[in-house]
Scaffold this motif. Structure first.
Motif, PDB file in Angstrom:
ATOM      1  N   TYR A   1      -2.732   1.435 -10.811  1.00  0.00           N
ATOM      2  CA  TYR A   1      -1.846   0.694  -9.907  1.00  0.00           C
ATOM      3  C   TYR A   1      -2.315  -0.758  -9.785  1.00  0.00           C
ATOM      4  N   ALA A   2      -3.616  -0.942  -9.658  1.00  0.00           N
ATOM      5  CA  ALA A   2      -4.153  -2.305  -9.558  1.00  0.00           C
ATOM      6  C   ALA A   2      -3.863  -3.084 -10.835  1.00  0.00           C
TER       7      ALA A   2
ATOM      8  N   TRP B   1      -3.972  -5.992   2.186  1.00  0.00           N
ATOM      9  CA  TRP B   1      -4.395  -4.767   2.850  1.00  0.00           C
ATOM     10  C   TRP B   1      -5.711  -4.249   2.283  1.00  0.00           C
ATOM     11  N   ALA B   2      -6.006  -4.563   1.013  1.00  0.00           N
ATOM     12  CA  ALA B   2      -7.270  -4.121   0.406  1.00  0.00           C
ATOM     13  C   ALA B   2      -8.455  -4.795   1.093  1.00  0.00           C
TER      14      ALA B   2
ATOM     15  N   THR C   1      -0.209  -4.178 -10.806  1.00  0.00           N
ATOM     16  CA  THR C   1       0.212  -5.128  -9.774  1.00  0.00           C
ATOM     17  C   THR C   1      -0.617  -6.402  -9.742  1.00  0.00           C
TER      18      THR C   1
ATOM     19  N   TYR D   1      -7.678  -8.835  -3.653  1.00  0.00           N
ATOM     20  CA  TYR D   1      -7.432  -9.244  -2.262  1.00  0.00           C
ATOM     21  C   TYR D   1      -6.255 -10.217  -2.162  1.00  0.00           C
TER      22      TYR D   1
ATOM     23  N   MET E   1       0.821  -1.189   0.000  1.00  0.00           N
ATOM     24  CA  MET E   1       0.000   0.000   0.000  1.00  0.00           C
ATOM     25  C   MET E   1       0.865   1.253   0.000  1.00  0.00           C
TER      26      MET E   1
ATOM     27  N   THR F   1      -3.619 -10.378  -4.164  1.00  0.00           N
ATOM     28  CA  THR F   1      -2.377  -9.655  -4.406  1.00  0.00           C
ATOM     29  C   THR F   1      -2.085  -8.646  -3.309  1.00  0.00           C
ATOM     30  N   HIS F   2      -3.134  -8.001  -2.817  1.00  0.00           N
ATOM     31  CA  HIS F   2      -2.983  -6.937  -1.811  1.00  0.00           C
ATOM     32  C   HIS F   2      -3.878  -7.226  -0.605  1.00  0.00           C
TER      33      HIS F   2
END
Length: 126
Positions: A102-103, A48-49, A106, A43, A1, A45-46
């Motif tokens: 960005y999404a 934190w999302a 990544t 979710y 993030m 990949t990230h």
């Protein structure tokens, strides 16, 4: 993030706490509007999302029943929330575009494009 926060800080020209708030607004909107299957790659990949999405206040039954105005009206609510942080409409649009870009970078273009298409009105913004 942190990478996304830095990107928004630089490109949208906001401070760190504002950039964090913007990310939370976008993620929580997507989590409310998109099907869970469309959110899954983000979710994965990230993580934190998912944490941000789960932290969103829940809508009451009245708010859910009044969602007849469609996706564009809900997108305007997102814009209103961002403008409450001092953003102009061009900055709001840039913040959403940069977050989605960005999404795509990544997570991958295909899953993010599917996510964007699953949210009414979002394709017109990004």
């Amino acid at each position: 993030m942190d990478e996304l926060i830095a990107r928004l800080t630089e490109r949208v020209e906001v401070n760190g706490p504002t950039a964090e708030a913007l990310v939370a607004i976008v993620i929580q909107f997507l989590a409310r509007e998109a099907p869970a299957i469309a959110m899954a790659p983000l979710y994965e990949t990230h993580p934190w999302a998912k944490v941000l999405a789960d932290a969103a206040p829940r809508e009451d039954a009245t708010a859910q029943s009044e969602r007849h105005f469609g996706g564009m009206a809900r997108l305007m609510q997102v814009a209103d929330r961002m403008m409450a942080h001092g953003l102009t409409m061009p900055q709001v649009q840039l913040a959403v575009r940069e977050t989605v870009a960005y999404a795509r970078e990544t997570v991958g273009a295909e899953p993010v494009n599917l996510l964007v298409r699953s949210v009414p009105g979002l394709t017109h913004v990004v």
